[in-house]
Structure formats: C-alpha cells, structure tokens
Design a protein around this motif. Structure first.
Motif, PDB file in Angstrom:
ATOM      1  N   LEU A 198      -4.532   1.534   1.449  1.00  0.00           N
ATOM      2  CA  LEU A 198      -4.986   2.923   1.403  1.00  0.00           C
ATOM      3  C   LEU A 198      -6.128   3.073   0.388  1.00  0.00           C
ATOM      4  O   LEU A 198      -7.121   3.750   0.648  1.00  0.00           O
ATOM      5  N   LEU A 199      -6.000   2.418  -0.759  1.00  0.00           N
ATOM      6  CA  LEU A 199      -7.056   2.466  -1.774  1.00  0.00           C
ATOM      7  C   LEU A 199      -8.331   1.789  -1.254  1.00  0.00           C
ATOM      8  O   LEU A 199      -9.441   2.296  -1.467  1.00  0.00           O
ATOM      9  N   GLY A 202     -10.058   3.995   1.103  1.00  0.00           N
ATOM     10  CA  GLY A 202     -10.738   5.049   0.340  1.00  0.00           C
ATOM     11  C   GLY A 202     -12.047   4.550  -0.255  1.00  0.00           C
ATOM     12  O   GLY A 202     -13.052   5.258  -0.237  1.00  0.00           O
ATOM     13  N   LEU A 203     -12.053   3.318  -0.768  1.00  0.00           N
ATOM     14  CA  LEU A 203     -13.283   2.752  -1.340  1.00  0.00           C
ATOM     15  C   LEU A 203     -14.357   2.656  -0.259  1.00  0.00           C
ATOM     16  O   LEU A 203     -15.522   2.941  -0.497  1.00  0.00           O
ATOM     17  N   ARG A 206     -15.441   6.068   0.808  1.00  0.00           N
ATOM     18  CA  ARG A 206     -15.906   6.868  -0.347  1.00  0.00           C
ATOM     19  C   ARG A 206     -15.108   8.144  -0.523  1.00  0.00           C
ATOM     20  O   ARG A 206     -15.596   9.139  -1.001  1.00  0.00           O
ATOM     21  N   GLU A 207     -13.862   8.091  -0.036  1.00  0.00           N
ATOM     22  CA  GLU A 207     -12.991   9.234  -0.304  1.00  0.00           C
ATOM     23  C   GLU A 207     -12.416   9.063  -1.700  1.00  0.00           C
ATOM     24  O   GLU A 207     -12.329   7.962  -2.218  1.00  0.00           O
ATOM     25  N   GLY A 208     -11.954  10.135  -2.265  1.00  0.00           N
ATOM     26  CA  GLY A 208     -11.262  10.028  -3.542  1.00  0.00           C
ATOM     27  C   GLY A 208     -10.402  11.250  -3.750  1.00  0.00           C
ATOM     28  O   GLY A 208     -10.894  12.364  -3.788  1.00  0.00           O
ATOM     29  N   ALA A 209      -9.111  11.033  -3.818  1.00  0.00           N
ATOM     30  CA  ALA A 209      -8.226  12.166  -4.060  1.00  0.00           C
ATOM     31  C   ALA A 209      -7.014  11.667  -4.813  1.00  0.00           C
ATOM     32  O   ALA A 209      -6.399  10.689  -4.426  1.00  0.00           O
ATOM     33  N   ASN A 210      -6.711  12.311  -5.906  1.00  0.00           N
ATOM     34  CA  ASN A 210      -5.533  11.982  -6.683  1.00  0.00           C
ATOM     35  C   ASN A 210      -4.294  12.465  -5.925  1.00  0.00           C
ATOM     36  O   ASN A 210      -4.252  13.593  -5.440  1.00  0.00           O
ATOM     37  N   GLU A 211      -3.301  11.566  -5.812  1.00  0.00           N
ATOM     38  CA  GLU A 211      -2.075  11.888  -5.075  1.00  0.00           C
ATOM     39  C   GLU A 211      -1.436  13.192  -5.571  1.00  0.00           C
ATOM     40  O   GLU A 211      -0.759  13.877  -4.827  1.00  0.00           O
ATOM     41  N   TYR A 212      -1.621  13.499  -6.839  1.00  0.00           N
ATOM     42  CA  TYR A 212      -0.977  14.689  -7.414  1.00  0.00           C
ATOM     43  C   TYR A 212      -1.841  15.933  -7.333  1.00  0.00           C
ATOM     44  O   TYR A 212      -1.404  16.998  -7.742  1.00  0.00           O
TER      45      TYR A 212
ATOM     46  N   GLY B 184     -13.320  11.765  -7.035  1.00  0.00           N
ATOM     47  CA  GLY B 184     -13.905  10.531  -6.499  1.00  0.00           C
ATOM     48  C   GLY B 184     -13.120   9.301  -6.901  1.00  0.00           C
ATOM     49  O   GLY B 184     -13.364   8.214  -6.405  1.00  0.00           O
ATOM     50  N   VAL B 185     -12.136   9.479  -7.816  1.00  0.00           N
ATOM     51  CA  VAL B 185     -11.277   8.356  -8.197  1.00  0.00           C
ATOM     52  C   VAL B 185      -9.907   8.570  -7.565  1.00  0.00           C
ATOM     53  O   VAL B 185      -9.306   9.628  -7.706  1.00  0.00           O
ATOM     54  N   ASN B 186      -9.472   7.569  -6.834  1.00  0.00           N
ATOM     55  CA  ASN B 186      -8.218   7.627  -6.084  1.00  0.00           C
ATOM     56  C   ASN B 186      -7.116   6.961  -6.899  1.00  0.00           C
ATOM     57  O   ASN B 186      -7.255   5.798  -7.285  1.00  0.00           O
ATOM     58  N   ILE B 187      -6.028   7.689  -7.195  1.00  0.00           N
ATOM     59  CA  ILE B 187      -4.907   7.093  -7.931  1.00  0.00           C
ATOM     60  C   ILE B 187      -3.661   7.118  -7.047  1.00  0.00           C
ATOM     61  O   ILE B 187      -3.315   8.160  -6.492  1.00  0.00           O
TER      62      ILE B 187
END
Lengths: 213, 213
Positions: A198-199, A202-203, A206-212, B184-187
C-alpha cells in the motif's frame, strides 16, 4: 457490554486505553477529552461522544479520572483481566516478542511452543520453549487465551489446527498466508507485506494520507 | 494505473501477488482463478472480476500465465522494482526484521539506523547499523524508500521527523503511538495491541469471525 461495538469504535477505545495507561504512569489524575484525543489523533468531540455512550464520566469542563475511565474501557474491551498469550514459533520474530513482551498493554505470555525440537527446552525472555506436542499438557484445560502464530511460512495452518484442537478461539497471525478455522474461532493478521504494498502504491501514485487523518 | 484502486482492491491484489510468487517458485506455468482464489480466501468470481478490470489475461477455461499476471499486478501495485526499506531502531524487533527479511516479497533493506550509539557499527543480518545522525549521508539523496520504525516507545515521532527531513514519504510503524507527518507523507501501522484487544473482546462476547470470511 453488548455485541454492537463496531471495529472502528473498538479501535478508538483501544487507543484511549493506551493513552490513559500512559497518563496514569505519568501520575496524571485528571485528564480532559482533548488530552485523550490529541495523542490518539481523534477529535475531542468524537472522544466525548464515545465516552458518553457508556455512561456519565467527569463533569462538564472538569475532565475525567483516568483510572475510573480506564476501568470502564477495559471492561468494554474485555481486558480487565486480559487473556494470556500462547506463542507458537520461537524463531527470530517469536524470540523478539518473548523477550520484549507487548509494551503498553497488560498482555502477558503464558508459554511458547515450537515444532523444532532443537529449540525446545530453551529459555527465552524467561519463558521455556516447549515442544508443540506438549501443548495440551502445558495448557492443562485453559481455553481462554490468544494464540500467537509466527512460524515458518507454510506451517501456519498446521499451527492453527493445533491451537484449535486445544480449544483456542482467538488467533493472531504474523504469518501472511490466509488461514482457515471452524466457526467460532477468530483469526486476525498483522499483514506487513500488504501495508508495504500500500505504501509502495502511494509512492508511485504520489498519494499521501495519514491513516489517522 | 490510476488512483481509483480502493484499499480493499489493493489488499486483494497484494494477496494475488504473493500467491503467484509461490506458484512460480513451485514451477507452475498455468494457474486458474480458483487456485489463485483458494489460498487467498477470496471467491474465484472476485478474482476473475479483479483481473478482468486490468485487461485480458488467459483464455476462457485455460487459466493464466503466472509470470505475466504477476507482472501486471506488480505494475499496478508499484512494486515491479519495490522501494528499498530503511529501518529505524535496531532493538529486539528491528534485529528480527533485519535478520529475517520480509519473506514472500521482493522488499529488501537498504540500511539500519539507531540513535543508541552503543548499537551503531554493529552488523545485523549483513546490515551495518549507522547512527541516526548519519542518515542523510548514507541515503545520499534517495527519497523513494519505505521508512520502517520500531523504536523505543515514546521516540517514534522523533523517528518520523528524522525520516521526513530526509525526504521519506512512506512510513510503516511498529510503534503504536499515533504519529504526525506533513501532507504527502503516508503513515501506516501494524497495530498488534489493537488486534489483541479485538480478539479479547471477541472471547468475551463469544463472537467468532475469520477476517477473510
């Protein structure tokens, strides 16, 4: 205390519990919904709504007693006296788990088992590794436990079958292969390869979303 | 190749990829949707539907070429050349990960970092542990990587900040505390305590459902 808690609600309650344990460990005796919410990455309004659903805690504007609140949450989660944990597979990962425990929780290992007889008899993190064939004898009728599986790839279903035969109804697998168990047995996975895929996706996109978020 | 894949779809594709790699390793040169579906715990119809969405593979009733299909799935997931993995925290768990690798995947570690200078210089699983302050120098401009965090509880946010400073946009945390990063940072998290709380709750309420059912 009913079956209607959704997985999302349970996840939030699990986070609150860890946050409250940390607060208690730090000697805090009054905690506000904001200070529970912030480290959990959840809005204070959601925290208040969740807590209000289980009764009246604290007074308007004066916060919560962390020990009282933790007790209520642990009762909902069923972890006032958490079930013991039985480890199957004393390889690298199993060894790390036995030595490190499960930090920030009240879960404790009861014992460790392996089918590799070169490992049996070894003492890891204070726990003796028994041969898997000894499980019934060592557990001696205990059935309310969590079976934790971290065995050689390809042997996980065999480990599940062994646990189920001894009455286990709650299994956490670090192995990634999908596992089968009879109705009434709950199997969960810590699926690291999927999280990594999944990461990677995303790379690439170029998506980026914090799970929280 | 677009942004519309849902997390559920990506999860299924990730499972198919692992199943296909196993088939290729076993020398299988034609695979049916049923034999992909079965080990993944997914219905053959869902597999066919997923695959049909990405073009025409195989002929009616004659199965798929596993190498060709894996290539397509890996392209969708962005893991034809998977990003390298950088480990932060060479404690018990980090050590187990470095030594064991990430089985069943093409992910490889690039290096390991720790803020504990008593650990730096050590060789674990063939990887030298560098001091965290050396990260920029060691990564030398590489930014497409997965940062894997398994540090002492309480130090995870510091690890995230360090990774983000070096351009990391994909983080997998074995630490449980919620983490913050810029847009833009995926955690992602491998939340073991939550999975255990969910299993405990199931034991208490006598629920039982396999995650894959």
């Amino acid at each position: 205390m009913n079956k209607t808690e959704s997985e999302a609600t349970l996840k939030r309650l699990s986070h609150y519990a860890r946050c409250l344990r940390m607060a208690i460990a730090n000697g805090i005796d009054i905690i506000t919904s904001s200070s529970i919410a912030e480290p959990c990455g959840i809005s204070p309004a959601s925290v208040r709504k969740d807590l209000a659903a289980y009764g009246e805690f604290g007074k308007q504007g004066s916060g919560y007693n962390p020990e009282e609140l933790l007790g209520v949450i642990e009762r909902i989660l069923g972890i006032i006296s958490p079930p013991p944990v039985v480890l199957l597979g004393a390889g690298r990962l199993g060894r790390a788990l036995l030595e490190g425990g499960i930090p920030g929780t009240k879960y404790r290992f009861l014992g460790a088992f392996d089918i590799d007889s070169t490992r049996t008899g070894e003492l890891i993190g204070g726990f003796k590794v028994y041969h898997a064939s000894q499980m019934s004898r060592v557990l001696d009728g205990i059935t309310d436990f969590i079976g934790m599986i971290c065995v050689t790839p390809g042997l996980a279903q065999q480990a599940v079958d062994l646990l189920v035969k001894d009455g286990c109804r709650a299994i956490l697998s670090f192995n990634v292969e999908p596992l089968h168990a009879p109705p009434g047995v709950n199997i969960r996975y810590t699926d690291m390869p999927f999280e990594m895929d999944l990461l990677s996706h995303g790379l690439k996109t170029r998506e980026g979303a914090n799970e929280y978020d």
